[in-house]
Design a protein around this motif. Structure first.
Motif, PDB file in Angstrom:
ATOM      1  N   SER A  16       0.811  -1.224   0.000  1.00 53.81           N
ATOM      2  CA  SER A  16       0.000   0.000   0.000  1.00 53.81           C
ATOM      3  C   SER A  16       0.844   1.274   0.000  1.00 53.81           C
ATOM      4  CB  SER A  16      -0.951   0.031   1.210  1.00 53.81           C
ATOM      5  OG  SER A  16      -1.850  -1.039   1.157  1.00 53.81           O
ATOM      6  N   SER A  17       1.963   1.255  -0.714  1.00 55.63           N
ATOM      7  CA  SER A  17       2.753   2.488  -0.845  1.00 55.63           C
ATOM      8  C   SER A  17       2.617   3.087  -2.241  1.00 55.63           C
ATOM      9  CB  SER A  17       4.229   2.222  -0.509  1.00 55.63           C
ATOM     10  OG  SER A  17       4.762   1.175  -1.297  1.00 55.63           O
ATOM     11  N   GLY A  18       1.708   2.539  -3.074  1.00 54.41           N
ATOM     12  CA  GLY A  18       1.376   3.168  -4.349  1.00 54.41           C
ATOM     13  C   GLY A  18       2.129   2.662  -5.561  1.00 54.41           C
ATOM     14  N   LYS A  19       2.899   1.591  -5.427  1.00 51.70           N
ATOM     15  CA  LYS A  19       3.739   1.109  -6.535  1.00 51.70           C
ATOM     16  C   LYS A  19       2.901   0.713  -7.756  1.00 51.70           C
ATOM     17  CE  LYS A  19       5.395  -2.259  -4.064  1.00 51.70           C
ATOM     18  NZ  LYS A  19       4.598  -1.996  -2.850  1.00 51.70           N
ATOM     19  N   THR A  20       1.939  -0.165  -7.538  1.00 53.83           N
ATOM     20  CA  THR A  20       1.108  -0.663  -8.645  1.00 53.83           C
ATOM     21  C   THR A  20       0.258   0.461  -9.229  1.00 53.83           C
ATOM     22  OG1 THR A  20       1.028  -2.837  -7.598  1.00 53.83           O
ATOM     23  CG2 THR A  20      -0.641  -2.363  -9.272  1.00 53.83           C
ATOM     24  N   TYR A  21      -0.338   1.261  -8.365  1.00 59.74           N
ATOM     25  CA  TYR A  21      -1.225   2.334  -8.830  1.00 59.74           C
ATOM     26  C   TYR A  21      -0.460   3.356  -9.677  1.00 59.74           C
ATOM     27  CZ  TYR A  21      -4.505   6.220  -8.774  1.00 59.74           C
ATOM     28  OH  TYR A  21      -5.336   7.236  -9.154  1.00 59.74           O
ATOM     29  N   VAL A  22       0.724   3.735  -9.208  1.00 58.50           N
ATOM     30  CA  VAL A  22       1.522   4.724  -9.941  1.00 58.50           C
ATOM     31  C   VAL A  22       1.913   4.184 -11.315  1.00 58.50           C
ATOM     32  CG1 VAL A  22       3.774   5.886  -9.999  1.00 58.50           C
ATOM     33  CG2 VAL A  22       2.379   6.001  -7.940  1.00 58.50           C
ATOM     34  N   MET A  23       2.349   2.924 -11.370  1.00 57.34           N
ATOM     35  CA  MET A  23       2.764   2.349 -12.653  1.00 57.34           C
ATOM     36  C   MET A  23       1.584   2.237 -13.615  1.00 57.34           C
ATOM     37  SD  MET A  23       5.943   1.957 -12.989  1.00 57.34           S
ATOM     38  CE  MET A  23       5.715   1.182 -14.586  1.00 57.34           C
ATOM     39  N   GLN A  24       0.442   1.769 -13.125  1.00 61.71           N
ATOM     40  CA  GLN A  24      -0.747   1.641 -13.984  1.00 61.71           C
ATOM     41  C   GLN A  24      -1.189   3.001 -14.507  1.00 61.71           C
ATOM     42  OE1 GLN A  24      -3.374  -0.460 -11.286  1.00 61.71           O
ATOM     43  NE2 GLN A  24      -3.082  -2.385 -12.370  1.00 61.71           N
ATOM     44  N   THR A  25      -1.207   3.998 -13.618  1.00 60.23           N
ATOM     45  CA  THR A  25      -1.631   5.342 -14.009  1.00 60.23           C
ATOM     46  C   THR A  25      -0.665   5.943 -15.024  1.00 60.23           C
ATOM     47  OG1 THR A  25      -2.601   5.653 -11.822  1.00 60.23           O
ATOM     48  CG2 THR A  25      -2.253   7.627 -13.145  1.00 60.23           C
ATOM     49  N   LEU A  26       0.628   5.785 -14.773  1.00 55.31           N
ATOM     50  CA  LEU A  26       1.651   6.338 -15.663  1.00 55.31           C
ATOM     51  C   LEU A  26       1.554   5.749 -17.066  1.00 55.31           C
ATOM     52  CD1 LEU A  26       4.148   8.259 -15.493  1.00 55.31           C
ATOM     53  CD2 LEU A  26       5.526   6.232 -15.069  1.00 55.31           C
ATOM     54  N   LEU A  27       1.469   4.423 -17.145  1.00 53.04           N
ATOM     55  CA  LEU A  27       1.424   3.749 -18.448  1.00 53.04           C
ATOM     56  C   LEU A  27       0.129   4.049 -19.193  1.00 53.04           C
ATOM     57  CD1 LEU A  27       2.908   0.322 -17.308  1.00 53.04           C
ATOM     58  CD2 LEU A  27       4.045   2.006 -18.748  1.00 53.04           C
ATOM     59  N   THR A  28      -0.983   4.130 -18.449  1.00 53.16           N
ATOM     60  CA  THR A  28      -2.271   4.396 -19.087  1.00 53.16           C
ATOM     61  C   THR A  28      -2.377   5.847 -19.551  1.00 53.16           C
ATOM     62  OG1 THR A  28      -3.285   2.731 -17.651  1.00 53.16           O
ATOM     63  CG2 THR A  28      -4.775   4.225 -18.802  1.00 53.16           C
ATOM     64  N   THR A  29      -1.954   6.765 -18.679  1.00 57.37           N
ATOM     65  CA  THR A  29      -2.060   8.189 -19.014  1.00 57.37           C
ATOM     66  C   THR A  29      -1.184   8.548 -20.214  1.00 57.37           C
ATOM     67  OG1 THR A  29      -2.451   8.690 -16.677  1.00 57.37           O
ATOM     68  CG2 THR A  29      -1.834  10.532 -18.097  1.00 57.37           C
ATOM     69  N   LEU A  30       0.023   8.003 -20.248  1.00 57.20           N
ATOM     70  CA  LEU A  30       0.943   8.294 -21.363  1.00 57.20           C
ATOM     71  C   LEU A  30       0.670   7.410 -22.576  1.00 57.20           C
ATOM     72  CD1 LEU A  30       4.297   8.722 -19.363  1.00 57.20           C
ATOM     73  CD2 LEU A  30       2.762  10.493 -20.208  1.00 57.20           C
ATOM     74  N   GLN A  31      -0.289   6.475 -22.429  1.00 54.84           N
ATOM     75  CA  GLN A  31      -0.669   5.566 -23.523  1.00 54.84           C
ATOM     76  C   GLN A  31       0.543   4.823 -24.095  1.00 54.84           C
ATOM     77  OE1 GLN A  31      -2.868   8.147 -26.223  1.00 54.84           O
ATOM     78  NE2 GLN A  31      -4.772   7.758 -25.125  1.00 54.84           N
ATOM     79  N   LEU A  32       1.329   4.268 -23.180  1.00 59.69           N
ATOM     80  CA  LEU A  32       2.509   3.501 -23.577  1.00 59.69           C
ATOM     81  C   LEU A  32       2.126   2.039 -23.772  1.00 59.69           C
ATOM     82  CD1 LEU A  32       5.011   5.008 -20.982  1.00 59.69           C
ATOM     83  CD2 LEU A  32       4.813   5.624 -23.395  1.00 59.69           C
ATOM     84  N   PRO A  33       2.662   1.387 -24.800  1.00 63.76           N
ATOM     85  CA  PRO A  33       2.368  -0.044 -24.962  1.00 63.76           C
ATOM     86  C   PRO A  33       2.937  -0.830 -23.787  1.00 63.76           C
ATOM     87  CG  PRO A  33       4.085   0.660 -26.495  1.00 63.76           C
ATOM     88  CD  PRO A  33       3.566   1.899 -25.847  1.00 63.76           C
ATOM     89  N   HIS A  34       2.084  -1.608 -23.138  1.00 66.18           N
ATOM     90  CA  HIS A  34       2.561  -2.309 -21.944  1.00 66.18           C
ATOM     91  C   HIS A  34       1.769  -3.583 -21.704  1.00 66.18           C
ATOM     92  CE1 HIS A  34      -0.856   0.047 -20.397  1.00 66.18           C
ATOM     93  NE2 HIS A  34      -0.997  -0.917 -19.480  1.00 66.18           N
ATOM     94  N   VAL A  35       2.359  -4.434 -20.885  1.00 61.76           N
ATOM     95  CA  VAL A  35       1.738  -5.668 -20.406  1.00 61.76           C
ATOM     96  C   VAL A  35       1.839  -5.636 -18.889  1.00 61.76           C
ATOM     97  CG1 VAL A  35       1.977  -8.173 -20.297  1.00 61.76           C
ATOM     98  CG2 VAL A  35       2.313  -6.988 -22.476  1.00 61.76           C
ATOM     99  N   PHE A  36       0.725  -5.905 -18.194  1.00 59.30           N
ATOM    100  CA  PHE A  36       0.701  -5.846 -16.733  1.00 59.30           C
ATOM    101  C   PHE A  36       0.246  -7.201 -16.203  1.00 59.30           C
ATOM    102  CE2 PHE A  36       0.486  -4.025 -12.645  1.00 59.30           C
ATOM    103  CZ  PHE A  36       0.993  -2.732 -12.711  1.00 59.30           C
ATOM    104  N   VAL A  37       1.121  -7.900 -15.481  1.00 56.86           N
ATOM    105  CA  VAL A  37       0.816  -9.261 -15.025  1.00 56.86           C
ATOM    106  C   VAL A  37       1.094  -9.380 -13.528  1.00 56.86           C
ATOM    107  CG1 VAL A  37       1.249 -11.723 -15.357  1.00 56.86           C
ATOM    108  CG2 VAL A  37       1.506 -10.156 -17.288  1.00 56.86           C
ATOM    109  N   ASN A  38       0.145  -9.982 -12.804  1.00 55.42           N
ATOM    110  CA  ASN A  38       0.324 -10.266 -11.386  1.00 55.42           C
ATOM    111  C   ASN A  38       0.901 -11.676 -11.245  1.00 55.42           C
ATOM    112  OD1 ASN A  38      -0.168 -11.141  -8.646  1.00 55.42           O
ATOM    113  ND2 ASN A  38      -1.531  -9.394  -8.425  1.00 55.42           N
ATOM    114  N   CYS A  39       2.078 -11.771 -10.649  1.00 55.38           N
ATOM    115  CA  CYS A  39       2.781 -13.059 -10.569  1.00 55.38           C
ATOM    116  C   CYS A  39       2.151 -14.025  -9.575  1.00 55.38           C
ATOM    117  CB  CYS A  39       4.243 -12.838 -10.211  1.00 55.38           C
ATOM    118  SG  CYS A  39       5.162 -11.933 -11.461  1.00 55.38           S
ATOM    119  N   VAL A  40       1.240 -13.537  -8.729  1.00 59.70           N
ATOM    120  CA  VAL A  40       0.520 -14.437  -7.825  1.00 59.70           C
ATOM    121  C   VAL A  40      -0.568 -15.175  -8.605  1.00 59.70           C
ATOM    122  CG1 VAL A  40      -0.981 -14.546  -5.799  1.00 59.70           C
ATOM    123  CG2 VAL A  40       1.037 -13.087  -5.777  1.00 59.70           C
ATOM    124  N   GLU A  41      -1.217 -14.475  -9.530  1.00 62.94           N
ATOM    125  CA  GLU A  41      -2.253 -15.100 -10.348  1.00 62.94           C
ATOM    126  C   GLU A  41      -1.648 -16.081 -11.346  1.00 62.94           C
ATOM    127  OE1 GLU A  41      -4.994 -12.334 -12.144  1.00 62.94           O
ATOM    128  OE2 GLU A  41      -4.743 -10.927 -10.487  1.00 62.94           O
TER     129      GLU A  41
END
Length: 249
Positions: A16-41
């Motif tokens: 809960s220090s914002g790591k995932t949220y910041v990365m998702q927001t950054l990649l989505t806002t800048l519309q960068l091609p990306h893949v986001f995978v949770n290694c637990v799933e």
């Protein structure tokens, strides 16, 4: 976007220090091609590699449906990865692969983590792998050595940050100042034993009705902080003994 980025980035910090949220927001806002995978799933190397390829297939296509991919080895992954990048015409810009809860990689085959750290070299493509984790890099580093990622630390929220964030959730029937005073009391009790934003948000929602009881009964107004504190103090102290256990309801 055309320049080669750093091959791998390691971002770590407590939950809960914002790591995932910041990365998702950054990649989505800048519309960068990306893949986001949770290694637990996707907890095996095969599931993980196949999910990356499936997401990559639909990375820049809204109309085409991604098809099932079979990927048994790392060599298959490199070959299929090159094909997917070429078919999506992503050769001229950086592709980001974000692996959340990356500590799970340590449970997989020994060659997976070093391969992700050097994926740019293995595929000869402009790709950056971002690892998000709650543990430090020293607990990741293989004994055989590997390419060192660029490391970045997300510090815990300060008590001031938590106060601002939690105060945004105030119920509409009460004033913002009244709820902010409640959050101050809550953090005064729990901050030393719990810095987890999600848990603190849960505790705030759970105990607010008890804090409001004197106001609801007409025994106090919103400014009588002393009466409100006396009413909720025993309840909060009891709840503090079972933080994370969810026993107080």
């Amino acid at each position: 976007r055309q320049q080669f980025s750093f091959p791998s980035i390691f971002i770590y910090g407590h939950t809960s220090s914002g790591k995932t949220y910041v990365m998702q927001t950054l990649l989505t806002t800048l519309q960068l091609p990306h893949v986001f995978v949770n290694c637990v799933e996707y907890f095996t190397s095969r599931l993980l590699l196949e999910e990356i390829l499936i997401q990559l297939q639909s990375c820049s296509s809204d109309t085409e449906q991604s098809s099932a991919v079979r990927c048994d080895t790392l060599n298959d992954f490199v070959r299929l990865f090159k094909q997917a990048v070429a078919s999506r015409e992503l050769q001229d810009q950086t592709l980001y692969i974000v692996l959340d809860r990356a500590e799970q990689l340590r449970e997989m085959e020994a060659n997976i983590l070093p391969a992700f750290l050097r994926l740019q070299e293995l595929t000869d493509r402009n790709v950056t792998v971002v690892l998000l984790s709650e543990i430090v890099w020293e607990l990741f580093r293989p004994n055989t050595g590997c390419f060192e990622p660029f490391t970045m630390y997300f510090p815990d929220y300060s008590i001031g940050h938590l106060q601002k964030i939690l105060s945004q959730n105030h119920p509409p029937e009460y004033s913002a100042d009244f709820y902010a005073a409640y959050i101050n009391i809550l953090l005064g009790v729990f901050y030393m034993v719990c810095r987890d934003l999600k848990e603190l948000r849960h505790l705030a929602a759970l105990n607010f009705a008890k804090y409001c009881e004197p106001v609801v009964r007409g025994e106090a107004n919103e400014r009588d902080t002393r009466k409100l504190w006396k009413n909720i103090e025993p309840h909060l102290k009891k709840a503090m003994q079972t933080v994370y256990l969810r026993e107080i309801s």
